[in-house]
Structures are given as C-alpha cells and as structure tokens.
Design a protein around this motif. Structure first.
Motif, PDB file in Angstrom:
ATOM      1  N   THR A   8      82.651  37.108   7.085  1.00  0.00           N
ATOM      2  CA  THR A   8      81.702  36.022   7.302  1.00  0.00           C
ATOM      3  C   THR A   8      81.361  35.391   5.959  1.00  0.00           C
ATOM      4  O   THR A   8      81.697  35.934   4.894  1.00  0.00           O
ATOM      5  CB  THR A   8      80.411  36.547   7.947  1.00  0.00           C
ATOM      6  OG1 THR A   8      79.758  37.429   7.017  1.00  0.00           O
ATOM      7  CG2 THR A   8      80.702  37.302   9.241  1.00  0.00           C
ATOM      8  N   ALA A   9      80.669  34.263   5.988  1.00  0.00           N
ATOM      9  CA  ALA A   9      80.247  33.629   4.737  1.00  0.00           C
ATOM     10  C   ALA A   9      79.304  34.538   3.960  1.00  0.00           C
ATOM     11  O   ALA A   9      79.350  34.597   2.725  1.00  0.00           O
ATOM     12  CB  ALA A   9      79.581  32.283   5.023  1.00  0.00           C
ATOM     13  N   THR A  10      78.456  35.268   4.664  1.00  0.00           N
ATOM     14  CA  THR A  10      77.530  36.185   3.995  1.00  0.00           C
ATOM     15  C   THR A  10      78.281  37.330   3.324  1.00  0.00           C
ATOM     16  O   THR A  10      77.947  37.734   2.206  1.00  0.00           O
ATOM     17  CB  THR A  10      76.511  36.742   4.998  1.00  0.00           C
ATOM     18  OG1 THR A  10      75.798  35.649   5.600  1.00  0.00           O
ATOM     19  CG2 THR A  10      75.519  37.678   4.317  1.00  0.00           C
TER      20      THR A  10
ATOM     21  N   ILE B  75      74.102  32.923   3.238  1.00  0.00           N
ATOM     22  CA  ILE B  75      73.146  33.002   4.346  1.00  0.00           C
ATOM     23  C   ILE B  75      72.870  31.622   4.928  1.00  0.00           C
ATOM     24  O   ILE B  75      72.802  31.441   6.150  1.00  0.00           O
ATOM     25  CB  ILE B  75      71.840  33.665   3.860  1.00  0.00           C
ATOM     26  CG1 ILE B  75      72.092  35.145   3.529  1.00  0.00           C
ATOM     27  CG2 ILE B  75      70.730  33.526   4.902  1.00  0.00           C
ATOM     28  CD1 ILE B  75      70.951  35.820   2.807  1.00  0.00           C
ATOM     29  N   ILE B  76      72.725  30.605   4.052  1.00  0.00           N
ATOM     30  CA  ILE B  76      72.486  29.239   4.529  1.00  0.00           C
ATOM     31  C   ILE B  76      73.630  28.759   5.407  1.00  0.00           C
ATOM     32  O   ILE B  76      73.420  28.200   6.493  1.00  0.00           O
ATOM     33  CB  ILE B  76      72.280  28.284   3.333  1.00  0.00           C
ATOM     34  CG1 ILE B  76      70.932  28.537   2.665  1.00  0.00           C
ATOM     35  CG2 ILE B  76      72.388  26.815   3.783  1.00  0.00           C
ATOM     36  CD1 ILE B  76      70.735  27.780   1.365  1.00  0.00           C
ATOM     37  N   VAL B  77      74.868  28.983   4.950  1.00  0.00           N
ATOM     38  CA  VAL B  77      76.030  28.520   5.706  1.00  0.00           C
ATOM     39  C   VAL B  77      76.120  29.240   7.051  1.00  0.00           C
ATOM     40  O   VAL B  77      76.396  28.617   8.089  1.00  0.00           O
ATOM     41  CB  VAL B  77      77.321  28.719   4.890  1.00  0.00           C
ATOM     42  CG1 VAL B  77      78.554  28.401   5.727  1.00  0.00           C
ATOM     43  CG2 VAL B  77      77.297  27.836   3.648  1.00  0.00           C
ATOM     44  N   ASP B  78      75.903  30.557   7.071  1.00  0.00           N
ATOM     45  CA  ASP B  78      75.978  31.304   8.330  1.00  0.00           C
ATOM     46  C   ASP B  78      74.860  30.930   9.292  1.00  0.00           C
ATOM     47  O   ASP B  78      75.086  30.795  10.503  1.00  0.00           O
ATOM     48  CB  ASP B  78      75.916  32.815   8.048  1.00  0.00           C
ATOM     49  CG  ASP B  78      77.272  33.398   7.676  1.00  0.00           C
ATOM     50  OD1 ASP B  78      78.302  32.749   7.976  1.00  0.00           O
ATOM     51  OD2 ASP B  78      77.308  34.496   7.088  1.00  0.00           O
ATOM     52  N   GLN B  79      73.643  30.743   8.771  1.00  0.00           N
ATOM     53  CA  GLN B  79      72.497  30.501   9.641  1.00  0.00           C
ATOM     54  C   GLN B  79      72.372  29.043  10.074  1.00  0.00           C
ATOM     55  O   GLN B  79      71.946  28.760  11.202  1.00  0.00           O
ATOM     56  CB  GLN B  79      71.203  30.933   8.932  1.00  0.00           C
ATOM     57  CG  GLN B  79      71.124  32.416   8.625  1.00  0.00           C
ATOM     58  CD  GLN B  79      71.169  33.276   9.876  1.00  0.00           C
ATOM     59  OE1 GLN B  79      70.510  32.974  10.872  1.00  0.00           O
ATOM     60  NE2 GLN B  79      71.958  34.351   9.839  1.00  0.00           N
ATOM     61  N   MET B  80      72.748  28.115   9.183  1.00  0.00           N
ATOM     62  CA  MET B  80      72.542  26.700   9.469  1.00  0.00           C
ATOM     63  C   MET B  80      73.838  25.964   9.796  1.00  0.00           C
ATOM     64  O   MET B  80      73.803  24.835  10.290  1.00  0.00           O
ATOM     65  CB  MET B  80      71.834  26.023   8.285  1.00  0.00           C
ATOM     66  CG  MET B  80      70.513  26.684   7.914  1.00  0.00           C
ATOM     67  SD  MET B  80      69.631  25.827   6.583  1.00  0.00           S
ATOM     68  CE  MET B  80      69.170  24.312   7.419  1.00  0.00           C
ATOM     69  N   GLY B  81      74.979  26.589   9.485  1.00  0.00           N
ATOM     70  CA  GLY B  81      76.256  25.952   9.786  1.00  0.00           C
ATOM     71  C   GLY B  81      76.551  24.754   8.914  1.00  0.00           C
ATOM     72  O   GLY B  81      77.411  23.928   9.243  1.00  0.00           O
ATOM     73  N   SER B  82      75.859  24.613   7.792  1.00  0.00           N
ATOM     74  CA  SER B  82      76.034  23.470   6.912  1.00  0.00           C
ATOM     75  C   SER B  82      75.730  23.872   5.475  1.00  0.00           C
ATOM     76  O   SER B  82      74.943  24.789   5.220  1.00  0.00           O
ATOM     77  CB  SER B  82      75.097  22.337   7.325  1.00  0.00           C
ATOM     78  OG  SER B  82      75.057  21.310   6.349  1.00  0.00           O
ATOM     79  N   TYR B  83      76.352  23.141   4.537  1.00  0.00           N
ATOM     80  CA  TYR B  83      76.113  23.380   3.109  1.00  0.00           C
ATOM     81  C   TYR B  83      74.987  22.508   2.550  1.00  0.00           C
ATOM     82  O   TYR B  83      74.678  22.592   1.366  1.00  0.00           O
ATOM     83  CB  TYR B  83      77.377  23.067   2.307  1.00  0.00           C
ATOM     84  CG  TYR B  83      78.459  24.116   2.381  1.00  0.00           C
ATOM     85  CD1 TYR B  83      78.564  25.113   1.407  1.00  0.00           C
ATOM     86  CD2 TYR B  83      79.399  24.111   3.402  1.00  0.00           C
ATOM     87  CE1 TYR B  83      79.565  26.075   1.451  1.00  0.00           C
ATOM     88  CE2 TYR B  83      80.417  25.058   3.461  1.00  0.00           C
ATOM     89  CZ  TYR B  83      80.494  26.039   2.483  1.00  0.00           C
ATOM     90  OH  TYR B  83      81.480  26.976   2.536  1.00  0.00           O
TER      91      TYR B  83
ATOM     92  N   GLY C 148      71.406  21.016  -2.002  1.00  0.00           N
ATOM     93  CA  GLY C 148      70.095  20.559  -2.447  1.00  0.00           C
ATOM     94  C   GLY C 148      69.446  21.524  -3.428  1.00  0.00           C
ATOM     95  O   GLY C 148      68.858  21.099  -4.433  1.00  0.00           O
ATOM     96  N   ILE C 149      69.557  22.817  -3.156  1.00  0.00           N
ATOM     97  CA  ILE C 149      68.990  23.819  -4.064  1.00  0.00           C
ATOM     98  C   ILE C 149      69.701  23.785  -5.413  1.00  0.00           C
ATOM     99  O   ILE C 149      69.062  23.819  -6.471  1.00  0.00           O
ATOM    100  CB  ILE C 149      69.087  25.223  -3.439  1.00  0.00           C
ATOM    101  CG1 ILE C 149      68.159  25.326  -2.218  1.00  0.00           C
ATOM    102  CG2 ILE C 149      68.737  26.299  -4.468  1.00  0.00           C
ATOM    103  CD1 ILE C 149      68.320  26.610  -1.427  1.00  0.00           C
ATOM    104  N   ALA C 150      71.046  23.717  -5.385  1.00  0.00           N
ATOM    105  CA  ALA C 150      71.810  23.686  -6.643  1.00  0.00           C
ATOM    106  C   ALA C 150      71.444  22.465  -7.480  1.00  0.00           C
ATOM    107  O   ALA C 150      71.279  22.560  -8.702  1.00  0.00           O
ATOM    108  CB  ALA C 150      73.312  23.700  -6.345  1.00  0.00           C
ATOM    109  N   ALA C 151      71.299  21.300  -6.830  1.00  0.00           N
ATOM    110  CA  ALA C 151      70.920  20.085  -7.558  1.00  0.00           C
ATOM    111  C   ALA C 151      69.508  20.205  -8.111  1.00  0.00           C
ATOM    112  O   ALA C 151      69.237  19.828  -9.264  1.00  0.00           O
ATOM    113  CB  ALA C 151      71.029  18.868  -6.636  1.00  0.00           C
TER     114      ALA C 151
ATOM    115  N   VAL D 262      71.838  35.977  -6.998  1.00  0.00           N
ATOM    116  CA  VAL D 262      71.088  35.391  -5.884  1.00  0.00           C
ATOM    117  C   VAL D 262      71.779  34.170  -5.288  1.00  0.00           C
ATOM    118  O   VAL D 262      71.710  33.943  -4.072  1.00  0.00           O
ATOM    119  CB  VAL D 262      69.652  35.038  -6.323  1.00  0.00           C
ATOM    120  CG1 VAL D 262      68.921  36.269  -6.801  1.00  0.00           C
ATOM    121  CG2 VAL D 262      69.643  33.971  -7.406  1.00  0.00           C
ATOM    122  N   GLY D 263      72.459  33.370  -6.137  1.00  0.00           N
ATOM    123  CA  GLY D 263      73.040  32.126  -5.657  1.00  0.00           C
ATOM    124  C   GLY D 263      74.057  32.298  -4.543  1.00  0.00           C
ATOM    125  O   GLY D 263      73.940  31.664  -3.472  1.00  0.00           O
TER     126      GLY D 263
END
Length: 411
Positions: A50-52, A373-381, A386-389, A366-367
């Motif tokens: 999985t992505a996680t 987790i974001i990709v698995d839970q929300m299905g989007s990057y 936004g956090i990286a920027a 952490v990154g």
C-alpha cells in the motif's frame, strides 16, 4: 627535494581530488537513496505494498540516518574521517545491492536501516573536511560541488534507473547501483592515503564537546531551517516518479525525462550559484548576507514550484515548474551547509553538521509517512503537495526572521 611551493601544489592537487571524490560520494549517496523511488512503480505492484507501507519503507532510512548523524558528527571531530568514509560507503553499497533480493516489507525495512547507517557519514564528514581545509573564498564552489552532486545523484539515478526499470525490471536497479558504489572505494584509497596518516590529517585538536553544541540556540534554529529545506526535496525525490506514472498516467520513459529535468536543473543551479556567490565574496560582498538571501530565494522558489506542479495542466507547464523547483533547491543545497560551516568553524564543524543534519532529516521520517497516509485515506496527493509547499515557504520566512547574524560562534 620538493620546495615548499611544490609541496603546496601537491597538497592542493590532492585536496582537489579528495573534494571531487567527496562530491562523487554524495552523488552516489542520492543515486542509492533515491533508487526506491525509481523502482516504486513496479516494486509496489510485485510486492503488493500500500502507499502507507511504501512510505514506511522510505521513512525507515531516516530512522537510523537522522539520529546517527549526531554520533557520526562527534566521531568526525575526534577520529580519522577518511577511514570513516570508506567504511560508510562500503556498508551502504552492500545494503543497496541486497535490496534487489527482497520479497517483503520486513527485509526491505532492515536494508533501508543499514543504508541509513552507512550514508550518515556523508554530510558531517564532508563538512568537517571543508571547514578545516577550504578557505572562505572557495567555500561556495566546494559546497556547490556537493550541492550539484546532491542534485545530479537523483538525476543520474532516475535516468539510468528508469532505463533499467523499463528494460530489466526493478531488481537490477539495486544490483547495478550497489556494485558501482563499491568501485568508489578504489580511487578513494589512493587519493586519501597520505591524509590517513598521523602527519597529514584533518585537525582533531581540542574538539568541542557535544553538550556544548546542544546548548547553542542558533544550532537548533539551523536544524529547523534544515528540516524545512529537506521536506519538499524529499517529497519530490520519493513520490514524484509514482505520482507521474500512477496518478498523471505518464509512461516510465516520460516520467524519467520529467524527473531528470528537475534534478539536472538543480545541479546546474547549484554550480552556477556557488561560483557566483564566491565571485561576489571575492569582490567584497558580505558572505553572510549573500548566503542568507540565496536561502530565502531558494526556499520561496521551491514552495511556489511545488504548488505549480500540482496545478500543472500539461507536460510543458509541468516541466517548467519542475525546472523552477530544481533552481530553488540548487540555491538551498549550496548555502545550507556553507552557512553551517561558518557558524561552526573548523573545530566544531563535524559535530555541528551532525546535529543539524539529524534535526533536518527528521523530515525524512515524518514526510513519507504523512504522504502515504494522505494518499491511502484521501485517494489524492493534493493535501500532500499543499503541506510540502507550505513548509518550503515557511522556511523562507524562517531564514528572513529567525536565523541570527551569520558568523562563527565561539565554542
């Protein structure tokens, strides 16, 4: 018998080769560290991650790498850094090679931990040598070689790894990269030979105790700045190939070209800004002011570029934003360690950069987990971009308002 001038030329020539090999080691560092990102499109499918789980494997490298930078920095101020480089590279090369044999998450995590253990020598060790041996008016160029290598490493890794991935699959990427890194030990053995002796070595007289360094607020401020500069770079290094292929639908060949463009631009940017900053200092510009404003500009460019990559609507605009990200990261890669070397001075450079690098590379822990987790839970990057920027822009503000006057701190 050689004259003193001839001896100086020999010493200078030998130092040039040592610096060049240090830069090459950083290039190989990022080739091997980033191989997992290049292999990801096929590795994830074969191993059914999985992505996680993939984010956990990426993060595992930093579980050891970040805290060990503290200890390695302490060692660099007290023992022969040239021998430490050889041992570290041998370990990380073997860890890279063996990654090509994994069949599950557990062994992959173990090998990523060993990779982090070996690679922890790179920046404390090179900064120790630079602070002790390289004069101020060459500091930008020496660090530019490291900064360019830091960028060309992922570029070379993506370009060659992408070709290997398409032709042979993901496992040979690790076998080939690991064997190539082992070959570095041969020229290093000869170039560093006299420097490993007791007569000619990086000074270790009266090293600064680590507890004294931990008590310096500026070092903690630099660690936070390092964290914010690393977050966006590691985000692109680990996730860009997967995002381009699985989300945007680019082929492996197209992904290879686009990703290589970003890192190649970063390398060229580092070389150019390193040379120009040295020229400015030689002509009388205040080195501290030059390096501060280059850091501010670099962080701001990276933050804007990461936002642009997310909103890019076609390959051309995506390529332009990737190039802007490369330029900004090039600015940062040259000046981040140069400023650390100024603050620390020769006596404390190893320990200082070890602590700073440990704090900064917590972003690598952490990154990837946050993104997975974001990709698995929300299905989007989207939120991950936004956090990286946001972290990159915050870094620009930090350099403007928080980092104190840049000068050597009495330790």
């Amino acid at each position: 018998m050689a004259t003193s001038g001839e001896a100086a030329r020999v010493s200078g020539t030998r130092l040039f080769w040592v610096v060049a090999l240090l830069a090459l080691s950083v290039l190989l560092n990022y080739v091997d560290r980033g191989a997992i990102g290049v292999a990801a499109p096929l590795m994830i499918e074969e191993l059914d991650f999985t992505a996680t789980e993939f984010g956990t494997a990426v993060s595992a490298f930093f579980w050891v790498y970040a805290p060990l930078c503290l200890f390695v920095g302490w060692l660099c101020d007290r023992f022969c850094v040239y021998r430490m480089f050889a041992a570290g590279i041998a370990l990380w090369a073997l860890a890279t090679l063996l990654t090509g044999f994994v069949h599950g998450l557990a062994l992959l995590v173990v090998l990523r931990l060993l990779l982090g253990l070996g690679e922890s020598i790179a920046f404390p060790g090179s900064s120790k040598i630079f602070a002790a041996e390289v004069p101020a008016h060459h500091r930008g160029s020496a660090n530019a070689l490291i900064g360019a290598a830091l960028a060309f490493g992922p570029a070379v890794g993506v370009l060659t790894g992408g070709a290997i991935l398409e032709a042979l699959g993901w496992r040979p990427i690790f076998w080939i990269f690991g064997l190539v890194t082992l070959l570095w030990l041969v020229p290093w053995h000869f170039a560093s030979g006299p420097l490993r002796s007791d007569r000619v070595t990086t000074p270790v007289v009266d090293p600064v105790p680590m507890r004294r360094l931990f008590a310096i607020p500026t070092l903690w401020s630099m660690g936070v700045a390092h964290f914010m500069s690393n977050y966006g770079f590691y985000f692109l290094l680990a996730w860009l190939p997967l995002y381009l292929t699985k989300t945007l639908g680019y082929s492996i060949a197209e992904m290879t070209l686009l990703t290589t463009l970003s890192f190649t631009t970063q390398g060229v940017s580092a070389l150019v800004v390193g040379r120009l900053s040295d020229m400015a200092v030689t002509r009388g510009a205040d080195e501290a002011r030059v390096r501060r404003w280059l850091m501010i500009a670099g962080q701001a460019l990276l933050g804007v570029a990461v936002t642009g990559i997310w909103f890019a609507s076609d390959a051309w605009s995506l390529a332009c934003w990737l190039a802007v990200a490369g330029i900004g990261t090039g600015f940062v890669s040259v000046n981040l360690f140069a400023v650390a070397q100024i603050f620390a001075g020769p006596r404390a450079a190893g320990g200082w950069v070890g602590i700073q690098n440990a704090i900064g590379n917590a972003s690598g822990i952490v990154g990837p987990l946050i993104t997975g987790i974001i990709v698995d839970q929300m299905g989007s990057y989207g939120l991950a971009f936004g956090i990286a920027a946001g972290v990159a822009i915050a870094g620009a503000i930090w350099w403007l308002l928080v980092i104190p006057p840049i000068r050597t701190i009495e330790t």
